[in-house]
Write an enzyme that holds these catalytic residues in place. Sequence first.
Site, short mmCIF file in Angstrom:
data_model
loop_
_atom_site.label_atom_id
_atom_site.label_comp_id
_atom_site.label_asym_id
_atom_site.label_seq_id
_atom_site.Cartn_x
_atom_site.Cartn_y
_atom_site.Cartn_z
N GLY A 69 0.51 -1.18 0.44
CA GLY A 69 0.45 0.19 0.09
C GLY A 69 0.74 1.20 -0.17
N GLN A 74 3.18 10.15 1.42
CA GLN A 74 4.12 8.86 0.78
C GLN A 74 5.22 9.28 -0.30
OE1 GLN A 74 2.67 5.39 2.04
NE2 GLN A 74 4.77 4.94 3.47
N CYS A 120 6.87 -0.33 6.71
CA CYS A 120 6.76 0.86 6.15
C CYS A 120 7.49 1.11 4.89
CB CYS A 120 5.87 1.82 7.02
SG CYS A 120 5.81 3.38 6.39
N LEU A 121 6.86 1.75 4.11
CA LEU A 121 8.06 2.00 3.40
C LEU A 121 8.48 3.40 3.55
CD1 LEU A 121 5.79 1.27 -0.82
CD2 LEU A 121 7.54 -0.12 1.13
N HIS A 162 -3.52 1.28 8.17
CA HIS A 162 -2.15 2.02 7.68
C HIS A 162 -2.56 2.52 7.00
CE1 HIS A 162 2.32 1.30 7.46
NE2 HIS A 162 1.79 1.93 6.36
N GLU A 163 -2.57 2.54 5.76
CA GLU A 163 -2.47 3.41 4.68
C GLU A 163 -3.49 4.43 5.60
OE1 GLU A 163 -1.13 3.54 2.72
OE2 GLU A 163 0.20 1.25 3.28
N HIS A 166 -2.28 7.30 7.50
CA HIS A 166 -1.12 8.18 6.81
C HIS A 166 -1.87 9.26 6.63
CE1 HIS A 166 2.69 6.29 6.35
NE2 HIS A 166 1.86 5.05 5.73
#
Length: 213
Positions: A69, A74, A120-121, A162-163, A166
């Site tokens: 995701g 991000q 997480c990216l 999670h997203e 963000h």
Amino acid sequence: MPSVFVQGRPVDSYPRLAPEAGNGKVRRITEVGEEVLHKPCRDVTEFGPDLATLIDDMFLTMYIADGAGLAANQVGADLRLFVYDCPDDDGVRHVGHIVNPVLEPLDPAGRRLLDEGEGCLSVPGATMDVPRPDRAVVRGYDRDGEPLVIEGTGYFARCLAHETDHVNGQVYLDRLSRRERKDALRQMADRREAVFARRSANEKALRTARSSG
């Protein structure tokens, strides 16, 4: 049960990469500590070609980074939007995007918390156990402004939560204790270089494939 759901709807077959990625460009992924990741994002108010281009770029950037995701902040865009290509615990693949997502509150009596590994990216290389409900329901819109409801269980529910965090200005480190956060940042420091090397190799392979195609 179908093996793939796209925008919450079952499909008979689907390519390895979402078609949007074929139109996209790779963008730089922001990292923990950058302001855009730590404040709530703005609502999307214009549904048009610029939004479509951002979604295309986000899909490709997510794949290059081996993610499940990716939220708009991000890639430095202060907008409530995320894309995903994520399996659930039954192996069903879920692919799509959601604009202006809102995570529905769940009845505490009917939910179960799973304390499992999460990465997480924007925190490259770190993985920590984070408690999340085993089910998630997110309401929002698609790229054309049509209402959308996406439901997930297991790992996909974790991805949706999670997203949505963000776009609300939270990273998963905010859900950890101070000690756990330090551990995650140590992992990031140790593994960040290897993560970036892998992303670079993925991008190079993509360029080669595109030029030969």
